[in-house]
Every structure is written in structure tokens, then in C-alpha cells.
Motif scaffolding. Structure first.
Motif, PDB file in Angstrom:
ATOM      1  N   HIS A  71     -23.740  24.274 -17.455  1.00  0.00           N
ATOM      2  CA  HIS A  71     -22.916  24.189 -18.662  1.00  0.00           C
ATOM      3  C   HIS A  71     -23.725  23.621 -19.826  1.00  0.00           C
ATOM      4  O   HIS A  71     -23.660  24.132 -20.958  1.00  0.00           O
ATOM      5  CB  HIS A  71     -21.691  23.307 -18.372  1.00  0.00           C
ATOM      6  N   ALA A  90     -24.914  25.534 -23.232  1.00  0.00           N
ATOM      7  CA  ALA A  90     -24.517  25.009 -24.537  1.00  0.00           C
ATOM      8  C   ALA A  90     -25.725  24.859 -25.459  1.00  0.00           C
ATOM      9  O   ALA A  90     -25.655  25.200 -26.651  1.00  0.00           O
ATOM     10  CB  ALA A  90     -23.806  23.670 -24.366  1.00  0.00           C
ATOM     11  N   ASP A 100     -26.844  28.340 -26.536  1.00  0.00           N
ATOM     12  CA  ASP A 100     -26.004  28.858 -27.623  1.00  0.00           C
ATOM     13  C   ASP A 100     -26.333  28.186 -28.949  1.00  0.00           C
ATOM     14  O   ASP A 100     -26.260  28.820 -30.011  1.00  0.00           O
ATOM     15  CB  ASP A 100     -24.526  28.654 -27.287  1.00  0.00           C
ATOM     16  N   PRO A 128     -18.245  24.742 -33.593  1.00  0.00           N
ATOM     17  CA  PRO A 128     -17.943  24.980 -32.175  1.00  0.00           C
ATOM     18  C   PRO A 128     -19.153  24.791 -31.262  1.00  0.00           C
ATOM     19  O   PRO A 128     -18.998  24.340 -30.121  1.00  0.00           O
ATOM     20  CB  PRO A 128     -17.448  26.434 -32.153  1.00  0.00           C
ATOM     21  N   ARG A 188     -19.596  21.099 -30.658  1.00  0.00           N
ATOM     22  CA  ARG A 188     -18.547  20.610 -29.767  1.00  0.00           C
ATOM     23  C   ARG A 188     -18.832  21.013 -28.315  1.00  0.00           C
ATOM     24  O   ARG A 188     -18.581  20.230 -27.387  1.00  0.00           O
ATOM     25  CB  ARG A 188     -17.193  21.158 -30.214  1.00  0.00           C
ATOM     26  N   ALA A 189     -19.380  22.207 -28.105  1.00  0.00           N
ATOM     27  CA  ALA A 189     -19.701  22.657 -26.749  1.00  0.00           C
ATOM     28  C   ALA A 189     -20.791  21.795 -26.124  1.00  0.00           C
ATOM     29  O   ALA A 189     -20.728  21.461 -24.937  1.00  0.00           O
ATOM     30  CB  ALA A 189     -20.130  24.124 -26.773  1.00  0.00           C
ATOM     31  N   ASN A 192     -19.194  18.453 -25.182  1.00  0.00           N
ATOM     32  CA  ASN A 192     -18.351  18.588 -23.987  1.00  0.00           C
ATOM     33  C   ASN A 192     -19.193  18.653 -22.722  1.00  0.00           C
ATOM     34  O   ASN A 192     -18.852  18.051 -21.695  1.00  0.00           O
ATOM     35  CB  ASN A 192     -17.474  19.835 -24.101  1.00  0.00           C
TER      36      ASN A 192
END
Length: 291
Positions: free
Chosen positions: A105, A109, A112, A269, A272-273, A276
Motif C-alpha cells: 500500500h 501510494a 502514485d 488525494p 492523503r493516500a 493513510n
């Protein structure tokens, strides 16, 4: 540093604006892995001296010089490989099940985040204290100094591992996210931090852009290069350009031991990813490490 509706502008500090450093790193309390990395980084490579010796020998031996160089180059390559092995720290991870999913994850992230067209490390901040400063700085509440940053999947060159290493880099500073810890490197200074001691926060930053606007940035308002006390254009200045105000995502990395790193990105976004994914690692037990 503020949040929400507060706007920022990055320029050379104006008159009487006191800038304070934002970046701070963790104290030097090296773990075993960090000690190995520091020791490996201090080792001098021998292959340049070997290559120089072979070339000099080839030049001074006349007609047999080419033979000496041809024979010596494989030896130079062997020395270079030995240098690389001596200056490498091997760390292998046994990451499976939930730990693997959490780390994937985080890798995804950071991957991205590479797509964003605007990414910076905030290095200094200064509050505007007077009406004059407000007028000549586009109505901003603070001045920020920042530098371009990148997101990538590349750990330190001296670290050999079996996993991808998501990394945030700005100048000589790099933050490497490993499955069990965070490596922070600034030039020759290397420190590490367990995820359980890391704090990751997200804020929205309204930023007055004076330079190129990122293609993926979100313009939420505008202001003037020189403003009056009511926020309108100051008619006393010629060529008073209109400036866009963009909404950025702000990633804040802190620890009780002294770490403070603030990053802005043009896509909220994506920030934020990353936060998280970090929160998942912060709340989890560290995986097994073999070094």
C-alpha cells in the motif's frame, strides 16, 4: 505554519520578515543498520587508483603498453566489484500476509505520488507582521521557502535489499521507507526511526503561486501582487499582476525525537493516500528482518 484558509507565498524574504527553518532531523542515535550504512559510506573505493596505475603502467612501458592495459582492465573491474561489495549493506526482509499488504500500500501510494506535477519540501517559514508586509506580499499571512522534491522507488545506493524502497527526496535530503523503519539521510548524516515513533499528518494548504502553475493543480481563488488593506489591487503599483491561489496537499512527518519535515504536493488525494498508508505502518507491528 497555518492551515485552512491561510495563504502562503514563496519569495526571497522581504524587509523585516524573519524566516525560521522548518526542516529538522532526528538526533544521531544510530541503530545497527544505520551504523553499518555509515561505515560502508566512509569506505574509500580503490578502483580509481587501480585504473590510474594500470594506465600509467601502460603509458610508460612502450610497445607493451596496450597489452598491460588489456590485461589490467579486467583486474580493475574485479577491484570495482570488490569495492561495491565492501561498500554495500545487505538487508533482507521476510514480509508476508498483512505486513506485505501494508507495505505494498505504501509502495503504491509513493508510486502514485510520482504523477504529481508539483512537489516541494518546505524549508523555511516567516510570518508577516505589518500592514506594509501584507500589502507587498500579495496579502499572504506567511512567506515560505521551498525546494523541488521528487517521489521515487530507490533506496540508498549502498543498501542492497529484496524490496522496493519508496523514497521522498529534496536536494541532499532523502526519506526512505523500509518495511520496518524509516531511514532519513541528509548528506552524510543518516538516522532511522521506527514507524511506531513516526507521526504523519495531512493538511490543506492555500498557496499563492508566483511561478508556473502545476498542470494538475487546483486553482481556488486569486489575489494581486500588491494588495490594499481590503484585499483589492493597490492602484499605486504598475504591472500589478493577478496571482492564482492553489489548493495543495501538505504531508507533515514528525516525531518526538525531533523530526520535522513538511512536503507540499499539487494533488491533495495523493498526499492523503501516502498518509493513510503510513498510518497503517505506524499502527502495525514491525516485520522480521534478516541482515
Amino acid at each position: 505554519m497555518g492551515r485552512g484558509a491561510v495563504s502562503y507565498r514563496t519569495v526571497a524574504p522581504g524587509r523585516d520578515v524573519v524566516m525560521h527553518d522548518v526542516v529538522s532531523l532526528v538526533p544521531a542515535q544510530p541503530s545497527d543498520v544505520v551504523q553499518q550504512l555509515q561505515k560502508a559510506a566512509r569506505r574509500w573505493p580503490y578502483w580509481p587508483f587501480t585504473l590510474a596505475a594500470v594506465l600509467v603502467a601502460g603509458l610508460v612501458t612502450g610497445r607493451f603498453g596496450l597489452v598491460i592495459i588489456a590485461v589490467g582492465l579486467p583486474f580493475v573491474l574485479w577491484v570495482a566489484l570488490c569495492d561495491r561489495a565492501a561498500r554495500a549493506v545487505v538487508v533482507m526482509y521476510d514480509v508476508t500476509d498483512e505486513a506485505a499488504a501494508r507495505f505494498d500500500h505504501l509502495v503504491n501510494a509513493i508510486t502514485d505520488l510520482q504523477r504529481t506535477h508539483g512537489f516541494w519540501l518546505i524549508t523555511a517559514s516567516g510570518a508577516l507582521a505589518s500592514t506594509y508586509q501584507y500589502k507587498v506580499n500579495a496579502g499572504a499571512a506567511n512567506l515560505l521557502r521551498r525546494m523541488n522534491a521528487t517521489a521515487q522507488l530507490a533506496g540508498p545506493r549502498i543498501l542492497i535489499t529484496n524490496v522496493a524502497v519508496p523514497t521522498l527526496t529534496a536536494g541532499s535530503l532523502s526519506v526512505h521507507f523500509l518495511p520496518d523503519r524509516v531511514l532519513i539521510r541528509d548528506g552524510r548524516h543518516i538516522a532511522d526511526l521506527a514507524y511506531q515513533h513516526l507521526q504523519a499528518g495531512v493538511e490543506h494548504s492555500r498557496f499563492i503561486e508566483t511561478g508556473p502553475v502545476p498542470r494538475d493543480g487546483t486553482v481556488v481563488d486569486s489575489t494581486w501582487r500588491y494588495v490594499n488593506v481590503k484585499g483589492g489591487p493597490d492602484r499605486r503599483f504598475k504591472n500589478n499582476a493577478r496571482l492564482p491561489i492553489l489548493l495543495y496537499g501538505r504531508l507533515i512527518l514528525r516525531s518526538h525525537s525531533g523530526l520535522n519535515l513538511v512536503w507540499d504536493a499539487s494533488q491533495v488525494p495523493l498526499v492523503r493516500a501516502v498518509a493513510n498508508a503510513l498510518h497503517q505502518s505506524i499502527a502495525a507491528r514491525p516485520p522480521v528482518i534478516h541482515s
